[in-house]
Write a protein that holds these residues in place. Structure first.
Motif, PDB file in Angstrom:
ATOM      1  N   PHE A  15       1.968  -2.685  -3.051  1.00 40.08           N
ATOM      2  CA  PHE A  15       2.424  -1.351  -2.659  1.00 40.08           C
ATOM      3  C   PHE A  15       1.589  -0.763  -1.525  1.00 40.08           C
ATOM      4  N   CYS A  63       7.407   3.468  -2.170  1.00 37.83           N
ATOM      5  CA  CYS A  63       5.975   3.117  -2.204  1.00 37.83           C
ATOM      6  C   CYS A  63       5.157   4.238  -2.838  1.00 37.83           C
ATOM      7  N   SER A  73       8.718  -4.649   4.077  1.00 33.79           N
ATOM      8  CA  SER A  73       8.196  -3.716   3.062  1.00 33.79           C
ATOM      9  C   SER A  73       8.863  -3.960   1.710  1.00 33.79           C
ATOM     10  N   ILE A  78       6.881  -4.855  -1.650  1.00 40.66           N
ATOM     11  CA  ILE A  78       7.071  -4.058  -2.871  1.00 40.66           C
ATOM     12  C   ILE A  78       7.424  -4.966  -4.042  1.00 40.66           C
ATOM     13  N   GLN A  85       3.049   4.170  -6.399  1.00 41.66           N
ATOM     14  CA  GLN A  85       1.609   4.436  -6.398  1.00 41.66           C
ATOM     15  C   GLN A  85       1.255   5.678  -7.209  1.00 41.66           C
ATOM     16  N   LYS A 126       3.064   0.391   2.047  1.00 47.63           N
ATOM     17  CA  LYS A 126       2.903   1.774   2.514  1.00 47.63           C
ATOM     18  C   LYS A 126       2.226   1.806   3.884  1.00 47.63           C
TER      19      LYS A 126
END
Length: 208
Positions: A42, A69, A33, A37, A73, A46
């Protein structure tokens, strides 16, 4: 594709394989993750983390990355809901300050930002941002100027200019020019973004 991109993609594929082999291991989800990122993916990050929450033994270990995340966003309330569950350390307090700043809760943002123990340039910039949001130009200027000259981004130079507008327009213009030289694209966007604040400061200066 550059050599760096190839290596990055290889690392991502390796992490996906590791997750397939051991879907309950938290570290692989965190590593993957983080890489997603960093690449700006993103939504993928997520989705990965939300899915992982149903697989790992301690889903709370994923909360920080998932909160990041949500923040990236623009889902600030969701980010904050997760961050509030995480014990305060420099990392979580930094992220909490960012979220509170976005939510317009500037005093809370300041409290968290000033509680961070390890003050690096990223934290100095955050503190400057918060002071500026509170209209404390002198404190904002001090925070931004504490960043070494060679490590100041176009944004930092621009905001030093904003912070100096009231007290020293000549110096302010010099920092605006530095920002423009460093990143003309950012400079143009920043002029739009901070127009209202700059007018407010200029009007205040003229009245005095």
């Amino acid at each position: 594709m550059t050599k760096e991109n190839k290596e990055e993609n290889k690392q991502i594929l390796d992490l996906i394989k590791k997750i397939d082999q051991d879907p309950k291991k938290v570290d692989n989800y965190l590593s993957l993750s983080t890489k997603l990122i960093e690449q700006g993916s993103f939504d993928q990050a997520k989705e990965l983390l939300e899915k992982a929450r149903g697989l790992v033994k301690h889903p709370q270990d994923l909360d920080y990355n998932l909160a990041v995340c949500y923040y990236l966003q623009g889902n600030f309330e969701q980010a904050l809901a997760l961050l509030e569950k995480i014990p305060n350390d420099d990392l979580s307090m930094y992220q909490k300050a960012l979220v509170y700043l976005k939510l317009g809760q500037n005093q809370k943002a300041l409290a968290y930002a000033l509680s961070i123990k390890k003050i690096d340039n990223q934290v100095k910039e955050l503190i400057g941002d918060v002071w500026l949001s509170l209209g404390e130009l002198s404190s904002a200027k001090e925070a931004f100027l504490s960043i070494e000259e060679g490590k100041r981004s176009a944004k930092v130079n621009f905001l030093i200019g904003v912070a100096l507008l009231e007290s020293d327009k000549g110096q302010a213009d010099r920092y605006f020019e530095l920002a423009k030289e460093k990143d003309p694209s950012y400079y143009a966007k920043a002029l739009d973004q901070y127009t209202s604040l700059m007018k407010l400061i200029s009007n205040k200066e003229n009245k005095e």
